[in-house]
Design an enzyme around this catalytic site. Structure first.
Site, PDB file in Angstrom:
ATOM      1  N   LYS A  81       0.978  -1.104   0.145  1.00 41.00           N
ATOM      2  CA  LYS A  81       0.045  -0.163  -0.065  1.00 41.00           C
ATOM      3  C   LYS A  81       0.931   1.540  -0.414  1.00 41.00           C
ATOM      4  O   LYS A  81       2.070   1.107   0.422  1.00 41.00           O
ATOM      5  CB  LYS A  81      -1.147   0.055   1.430  1.00 41.00           C
ATOM      6  CG  LYS A  81      -2.107   1.146   1.390  1.00 41.00           C
ATOM      7  CD  LYS A  81      -2.901   0.681   2.769  1.00 41.00           C
ATOM      8  CE  LYS A  81      -4.365   1.380   2.822  1.00 41.00           C
ATOM      9  NZ  LYS A  81      -4.750   1.314   3.936  1.00 41.00           N
ATOM     10  N   SER A 157      -9.595   0.902   2.737  1.00 38.10           N
ATOM     11  CA  SER A 157      -9.081   2.042   1.552  1.00 38.10           C
ATOM     12  C   SER A 157      -7.295   1.099   1.305  1.00 38.10           C
ATOM     13  O   SER A 157      -6.530   1.479   0.243  1.00 38.10           O
ATOM     14  CB  SER A 157      -8.267   3.310   2.658  1.00 38.10           C
ATOM     15  OG  SER A 157      -7.096   2.409   3.790  1.00 38.10           O
ATOM     16  N   SER A 181     -10.359  -0.782   6.257  1.00 38.12           N
ATOM     17  CA  SER A 181      -9.024  -1.161   5.067  1.00 38.12           C
ATOM     18  C   SER A 181      -8.571  -2.090   4.223  1.00 38.12           C
ATOM     19  O   SER A 181      -7.718  -2.367   3.430  1.00 38.12           O
ATOM     20  CB  SER A 181      -7.771  -0.804   4.999  1.00 38.12           C
ATOM     21  OG  SER A 181      -8.927   1.418   5.698  1.00 38.12           O
TER      22      SER A 181
END
Lengths: 459, 62
Positions: A81, A157, A181
């Site tokens: 990420k 996310s 997330s």
């Protein structure tokens, strides 16, 4: 969409490289080629580390030529990420606000551990700006699409991390989870995801969001890879054998009722029933005041995220995505009384769930989201019979379980033919091995696992 | 979502001033909407009665 054969997993690739069936260089080059050419269909990647990855692959191949023992993930590609530090690169956390920061001096702690185990970071992956969202709709870097249906949300996310694994581009990846997330995109994209116990994996070098709730964790295509990635990031030199004491048959498994039984789509309700039946789950447990737990998680996140960004918001609010900016500003102005009440409720709620694990169950099962991935052009979900914003409500079942800091594993169920559906397996703090045990059983029984649609490429 | 209370705008402006934040006009509607949402969540907490011994969870206790 037609299914295609499963691409090799992380441990499978490592074994092939150890055996000399493939070179690390060929694996990394193929992965980079896939990411360069095929990712435009889903927009999961934000940056490639081509040169560094090839150099690390050559070092792995050189070690093998010298007859040295290779570490457990030698030559295996992974993505992170866009909030994990990678030495020599600026960590942007899905924003343009940090783009003038100096490059990271060293890798994030968990990236260091994976790299020491021979794994090779090849890319940063898309996310909601500063991890504040459930959709991976990023005003600066674009929207990540669901590989199973590109007209639908990937979730967020950590949407790029889930989508890249779901698409078969990468065997494993890293994300972070504050309110869901990891669990939401894992569920919507149909991959395994783990939110470890709060504080178990080091967060150094992962750009923060809400310090009371942030954890980092892996996504993978199979349970063995998920466990391998987790244990290596937890500091193990090799991957531990599962303990007999945690065999799934010996575990007390219960289903979460009440809050977690409402608002389910029909396919999700059926999937939950099927998995509970397969595990012989007959007992239901209701946690108290779940709505307040969700509210507390929401408020703590808003306050801590807002406080973190307030100095920059005072100077350059216009550089933020307006939606992120307005959420952070509202959070920054929450009264101390509200924040402290939420933190006191966190203590209370944690005591309640710890008592459940002491007295009633070892593992709890709950849905991860209400149903299938929402459409991007109709981003709504049904809550209490009303169409409401998916971005604001996809965390309905994940946010309450963020608050107590317990480990949660997302299971991609295979009991329906439609879009992916994910369940949460929840255990007491530090009991990730119990989750792996049940997940392993479900995978072996063919009830859970990743499906690969036609657009996907193999490494 | 319930409609914004007309006083929320004043409340937001007062809170911003208290922390030295100059809110631009373009931010204000979005911040007011988010403040209303957070207020709804805060209302849930206001119904929970805490013992005096229930401390904020500053440290994580597994």
């Amino acid at each position: 969409m037609r299914d295609i054969p499963t691409p090799p997993g992380a441990l499978e690739l490592a074994a092939a490289i150890r055996a000399g069936e493939q070179t690390a260089r060929s694996v990394i080059e193929a992965t980079l080629e896939t990411l360069s050419t095929k990712d435009r269909a889903i927009h999961s990647v934000t940056h490639l580390f081509s040169d560094e990855a090839c150099r690390q692959a050559d070092a792995v191949d050189a070690l093998r030529k010298q007859g040295k023992t290779l570490p457990p993930l030698a030559g295996v590609p992974f993505g992170v990420k866009d909030l994990f530090d990678i030495a020599g690169h600026v960590t942007t956390a899905g924003s343009v606000v940090l783009r003038n920061n100096p490059p990271a001096k060293q890798d994030a702690a968990v990236v260091q551990r994976l790299r020491q185990a021979g794994a090779i970071p090849v890319a940063t992956l898309n996310m909601d700006e500063f991890a504040y969202g459930f959709a991976t709709q990023n005003a600066h870097y674009g929207t990540t699409l669901n590989p199973h249906d590109t007209s639908r949300m990937a979730g967020g996310s950590s949407g790029g991390s889930a989508a890249a694994v779901a698409a078969g581009f990468l065997p494993h990846s890293l994300g972070s989870d504050t309110n869901g997330s990891i669990r939401i995109p894992a569920s919507l994209c149909g991959v395994w995801g783990l939110k470890p116990t709060f504080g178990r994996l080091p967060r150094e070098g992962a750009y923060p969001f809400a310090a009371s709730l942030d954890v980092v964790g892996p996504f993978a295509r199979n349970v063995s890879d998920l466990a391998a990635s987790f244990y290596i990031m937890d500091g193990y030199d090799s991957i531990p054998e599962p303990s007999g004491a945690d065999s799934w048959e010996t575990l007390r498994i219960a289903r979460l009722e009440g809050w977690f039984a409402d608002n389910l789509s029909e396919p999700m309700a059926r999937a939950l029933e099927s998995i509970c039946a397969a595990l012989g789950v007959t007992r239901g447990i209701s946690l108290p005041e779940v709505a307040t737990a969700r509210a507390s998680s929401f408020l703590i996140t808003a306050a801590e995220g807002g406080n973190l960004h307030l100095p920059r918001l005072k100077e350059q609010a216009d550089a933020y995505d307006p939606a992120t900016r307005d959420r952070l500003l509202a959070g920054a102005m929450l009264p101390a009384d509200t924040y402290l009440r939420a933190q006191r409720f966190r203590s209370w709620f944690r005591d309640q769930i710890h008592a459940v694990f002491r007295n009633e169950a070892d593992v709890l099962i709950a849905p991860a989201v209400m149903g299938e991935a929402p459409r991007l052009d109709e981003p709504t979900v049904i809550v209490e019979g009303k169409e409401v914003s998916a971005r604001a409500n996809l965390g309905l079942f994940t946010q309450p379980l963020s608050l107590p800091g317990v480990p949660v594993l997302t299971v991609p169920v295979l009991v329906s033919e439609g879009l992916p559906l994910g369940l949460q397996l929840v255990a007491a703090p530090g009991c990730e091995e119990k989750l792996f045990s049940i997940a392993c059983h479900l995978e072996r029984a063919g009830l859970a696992g990743c499906r690969f649609p036609e657009m996907k490429a193999t490494v | 979502m319930k409609e914004s209370h007309p006083d929320t705008t004043l409340l937001v402006q007062a809170r911003a001033a208290a922390i030295g934040l100059d809110l631009s006009a373009c931010c204000l509607p979005g911040v007011v909407t988010n403040t209303d949402l957070l207020s709804q969540y805060a209302d849930l907490l206001n119904h929970h009665v805490f013992s005096d011994e229930c401390e904020p969870a500053f440290e994580y206790v597994p």
